[in-house]
Design a protein around this motif. Structure first.
Motif, PDB file in Angstrom:
ATOM      1  N   ASP A   1       0.864  -1.164   0.000  1.00 30.40           N
ATOM      2  CA  ASP A   1       0.000   0.000   0.000  1.00 30.40           C
ATOM      3  C   ASP A   1       0.912   1.228   0.000  1.00 30.40           C
ATOM      4  OD1 ASP A   1      -2.214   1.629   0.091  1.00 30.40           O
ATOM      5  OD2 ASP A   1      -2.982   0.837   1.981  1.00 30.40           O
ATOM      6  N   TRP A   2       0.337   2.406  -0.236  1.00 31.00           N
ATOM      7  CA  TRP A   2       1.122   3.632  -0.184  1.00 31.00           C
ATOM      8  C   TRP A   2       1.732   3.816   1.202  1.00 31.00           C
ATOM      9  CZ3 TRP A   2      -3.107   7.210  -2.706  1.00 31.00           C
ATOM     10  CH2 TRP A   2      -3.222   6.878  -4.067  1.00 31.00           C
ATOM     11  N   TRP A   3       2.980   4.178   1.204  1.00 29.38           N
ATOM     12  CA  TRP A   3       3.803   4.458   2.382  1.00 29.38           C
ATOM     13  C   TRP A   3       4.278   3.209   3.108  1.00 29.38           C
ATOM     14  CZ3 TRP A   3       5.747   8.704   1.383  1.00 29.38           C
ATOM     15  CH2 TRP A   3       5.002   9.790   0.912  1.00 29.38           C
ATOM     16  N   GLN A   4       4.000   2.038   2.569  1.00 30.97           N
ATOM     17  CA  GLN A   4       4.610   0.846   3.137  1.00 30.97           C
ATOM     18  C   GLN A   4       6.052   0.731   2.652  1.00 30.97           C
ATOM     19  OE1 GLN A   4       1.949  -2.463   2.264  1.00 30.97           O
ATOM     20  NE2 GLN A   4       0.997  -2.235   4.266  1.00 30.97           N
ATOM     21  N   GLU A   5       6.897   0.183   3.505  1.00 32.92           N
ATOM     22  CA  GLU A   5       8.327   0.095   3.223  1.00 32.92           C
ATOM     23  C   GLU A   5       8.818  -1.334   3.353  1.00 32.92           C
ATOM     24  OE1 GLU A   5      10.107   2.740   6.048  1.00 32.92           O
ATOM     25  OE2 GLU A   5       9.639   4.537   4.865  1.00 32.92           O
ATOM     26  N   SER A   6       9.942  -1.602   2.729  1.00 30.24           N
ATOM     27  CA  SER A   6      10.584  -2.909   2.835  1.00 30.24           C
ATOM     28  C   SER A   6      12.053  -2.736   2.492  1.00 30.24           C
ATOM     29  CB  SER A   6       9.923  -3.901   1.879  1.00 30.24           C
ATOM     30  OG  SER A   6      10.481  -5.194   2.032  1.00 30.24           O
ATOM     31  N   LYS A   7      12.816  -3.742   2.783  1.00 25.61           N
ATOM     32  CA  LYS A   7      14.227  -3.748   2.401  1.00 25.61           C
ATOM     33  C   LYS A   7      14.573  -5.105   1.825  1.00 25.61           C
ATOM     34  CE  LYS A   7      18.812  -2.264   3.829  1.00 25.61           C
ATOM     35  NZ  LYS A   7      19.656  -1.706   4.922  1.00 25.61           N
ATOM     36  N   TRP A   8      15.294  -5.093   0.718  1.00 22.52           N
ATOM     37  CA  TRP A   8      15.726  -6.325   0.082  1.00 22.52           C
ATOM     38  C   TRP A   8      17.198  -6.175  -0.263  1.00 22.52           C
ATOM     39  CZ3 TRP A   8      13.858 -10.985   0.007  1.00 22.52           C
ATOM     40  CH2 TRP A   8      14.306 -11.916  -0.929  1.00 22.52           C
ATOM     41  N   GLY A   9      18.041  -6.937   0.415  1.00 19.33           N
ATOM     42  CA  GLY A   9      19.474  -6.738   0.252  1.00 19.33           C
ATOM     43  C   GLY A   9      19.846  -5.351   0.749  1.00 19.33           C
ATOM     44  N   GLU A  10      20.533  -4.595  -0.087  1.00 13.00           N
ATOM     45  CA  GLU A  10      20.945  -3.245   0.281  1.00 13.00           C
ATOM     46  C   GLU A  10      19.937  -2.180  -0.130  1.00 13.00           C
ATOM     47  OE1 GLU A  10      25.130  -2.063  -0.167  1.00 13.00           O
ATOM     48  OE2 GLU A  10      25.483  -4.019  -1.075  1.00 13.00           O
ATOM     49  N   VAL A  11      18.846  -2.571  -0.761  1.00 13.98           N
ATOM     50  CA  VAL A  11      17.895  -1.603  -1.311  1.00 13.98           C
ATOM     51  C   VAL A  11      16.698  -1.445  -0.368  1.00 13.98           C
ATOM     52  CG1 VAL A  11      16.410  -1.022  -3.257  1.00 13.98           C
ATOM     53  CG2 VAL A  11      18.594  -2.184  -3.666  1.00 13.98           C
ATOM     54  N   ALA A  12      16.436  -0.208   0.044  1.00 19.04           N
ATOM     55  CA  ALA A  12      15.248   0.130   0.825  1.00 19.04           C
ATOM     56  C   ALA A  12      14.201   0.692  -0.124  1.00 19.04           C
ATOM     57  CB  ALA A  12      15.593   1.154   1.897  1.00 19.04           C
ATOM     58  N   LEU A  13      12.986   0.120  -0.095  1.00 16.78           N
ATOM     59  CA  LEU A  13      11.914   0.523  -1.005  1.00 16.78           C
ATOM     60  C   LEU A  13      10.743   1.113  -0.228  1.00 16.78           C
ATOM     61  CD1 LEU A  13      12.879  -2.684  -1.946  1.00 16.78           C
ATOM     62  CD2 LEU A  13      11.740  -1.830  -4.003  1.00 16.78           C
ATOM     63  N   THR A  14      10.120   2.119  -0.821  1.00 14.45           N
ATOM     64  CA  THR A  14       8.887   2.687  -0.294  1.00 14.45           C
ATOM     65  C   THR A  14       7.924   2.895  -1.454  1.00 14.45           C
ATOM     66  OG1 THR A  14      10.107   3.889   1.420  1.00 14.45           O
ATOM     67  CG2 THR A  14       7.833   4.560   0.996  1.00 14.45           C
ATOM     68  N   ALA A  15       6.703   2.379  -1.309  1.00 13.06           N
ATOM     69  CA  ALA A  15       5.646   2.674  -2.274  1.00 13.06           C
ATOM     70  C   ALA A  15       5.003   3.992  -1.856  1.00 13.06           C
ATOM     71  CB  ALA A  15       4.605   1.560  -2.298  1.00 13.06           C
ATOM     72  N   ALA A  16       4.870   4.908  -2.791  1.00 15.10           N
ATOM     73  CA  ALA A  16       4.344   6.239  -2.495  1.00 15.10           C
ATOM     74  C   ALA A  16       3.101   6.508  -3.352  1.00 15.10           C
ATOM     75  CB  ALA A  16       5.423   7.291  -2.732  1.00 15.10           C
ATOM     76  N   PRO A  17       2.347   7.552  -3.036  1.00 19.59           N
ATOM     77  CA  PRO A  17       1.118   7.840  -3.786  1.00 19.59           C
ATOM     78  C   PRO A  17       1.363   8.246  -5.240  1.00 19.59           C
ATOM     79  CG  PRO A  17       1.097   8.929  -1.641  1.00 19.59           C
ATOM     80  CD  PRO A  17       2.482   8.406  -1.845  1.00 19.59           C
ATOM     81  N   ALA A  18       0.332   8.101  -6.036  1.00 19.89           N
ATOM     82  CA  ALA A  18       0.261   8.610  -7.402  1.00 19.89           C
ATOM     83  C   ALA A  18      -1.210   8.889  -7.686  1.00 19.89           C
ATOM     84  CB  ALA A  18       0.829   7.603  -8.398  1.00 19.89           C
TER      85      ALA A  18
END
Length: 362
Positions: free
Chosen positions: A201-218
């Motif tokens: 969902d928007w503003w949920q975060e995760s990390k995979w390996g060295e990459v930090a991801l955040t889904a943001a609004p559109a």
């Protein structure tokens, strides 16, 4: 002469033909999302009183079927820089690189690991192989030369961003898929193992390996058939790795969310911003060049990198127009602009000289 354009609206509006992905039934799990309207089992945009209204579906379809187009497809070849396996392997593992594959598709090498954003290697943005928007150019990286992928990021389920042949060809070569809510069902329908898919969902975060991801609004919409409009969510994305920060707008109309994203996810080094397939008939779901520049400035990012152009004929503007208009604005406002050729490598933090490669092409 009037021009019949079968399938050209598929990435922008509900598709005319279904694919193997089934429309979802209402899932109670989505009711926890602020973006989900449980009464009609669909996702929705945030309220935006400043959004310009779209024309009716009838007006839009009638225009595509009856109005002729001029200059929307290049006559001269679009320049492409081919990248083979050796060239990919030679990219410095200690740096972060972005390779433009075309439209909104990008191959990234992040600290030695390979990532894909909205990969479309197929010849058309369409549910069928014989009609619909056709590529202006080949992919600079052959599908068989794509290295093992650590992470694959999807912004939404339209055909110019989510391609069935590409997903099927990459199956077994991708460690993890990062997608908005509901999009995972498409992948599972096409044989992707469920345990490799992470939905956001928007503003949920995760990390995979060295990459930090955040889904943001559109501000956009979704759907691949006549019956599944807005059954899945759409999103922009933030990827942070090794001190570098990349933002990808996905598809979006202009909205106040860009200022919020810039405040909550600051210090963006490179912003991959939608710039193309806009029109006065659908101003709420795609940005004009001027809005793209404003959205970039709202983000407070360092470099404006233009995407969503130069590969498919999806609207009525000339194929060079998105690039020309933003380039002029960037010069006027002293914005650091990236308009890489197809196949060009941009290494974050490395000096580069931008080139208006489209100038002189018909």
């Amino acid at each position: 002469m009037k021009r019949f354009t079968c399938g050209c609206l598929l990435p922008l509006f509900s598709a005319v033909l279904p694919t193997g992905a089934s429309a979802q039934a209402c899932e109670s799990g989505f009711s926890k999302s602020p973006q989900f309207a449980a009464q009609d089992c669909r996702f929705q945009n945030r309220p935006n009183p400043d959004a310009k209204p779209n024309r009716s579906t009838w007006d839009i379809w009638s225009r595509f079927f009856l109005e002729s187009k001029q200059g929307t497809v290049p006559i001269d070849p679009v320049p492409v820089r081919p990248m083979d396996r050796a060239a990919l392997a030679a990219l410095d593992d200690a740096s972060n690189h972005i390779i433009r594959l075309g439209h909104s598709s990008h191959l990234l090498k992040l600290r030695g690991k390979w990532w894909l954003i909205d990969p479309v290697f197929g010849p058309r943005a369409s549910p069928v192989s014989f009609a619909g928007p056709k590529r202006f150019h080949p992919s600079p990286v052959a599908l068989e030369d794509v290295p093992p992928i650590e992470g694959l990021v999807l912004s939404h389920d339209h055909y110019d961003h989510l391609d069935v042949p590409t997903i099927e060809a990459l199956n077994g070569r991708v460690q993890r898929y990062f997608v908005p809510l509901g999009v995972g069902q498409h992948l599972r329908d096409w044989g992707v193992p469920a345990d490799r898919i992470e939905e956001f969902d928007w503003w949920q975060e995760s990390k995979w390996g060295e990459v930090a991801l955040t889904a943001a609004p559109a501000q956009h919409f979704s759907g691949r058939t006549l019956t599944d409009r807005n059954r899945t969510l759409w999103a922009s994305w933030s990827l942070r790795v090794g001190g570098d920060h990349v933002f990808y707008s996905g598809d979006s109309g202009y909205f106040a969310g860009f200022k919020e994203i810039g405040a909550r996810l600051p210090k963006i080094d490179v912003a991959l911003m939608e710039n193309g397939a806009y029109d006065s008939y659908w101003p709420a779901v795609h940005m004009s060049p001027e809005e793209t520049v404003q959205a970039f400035q709202d983000l407070g990012a360092g470099m404006l990198y233009l995407v969503h152009n130069s590969t498919f004929d999806l609207a009525f503007h000339g194929w060079r127009e998105p690039l020309e208009r933003v380039a002029a604005l960037a010069k006027e406002r002293r914005i650091v602009l990236a308009t890489p050729e197809i196949g060009e490598v941009l290494t974050i933090g490395k000096p580069r000289e931008n080139r208006n490669w489209w100038e002189g092409l018909r």
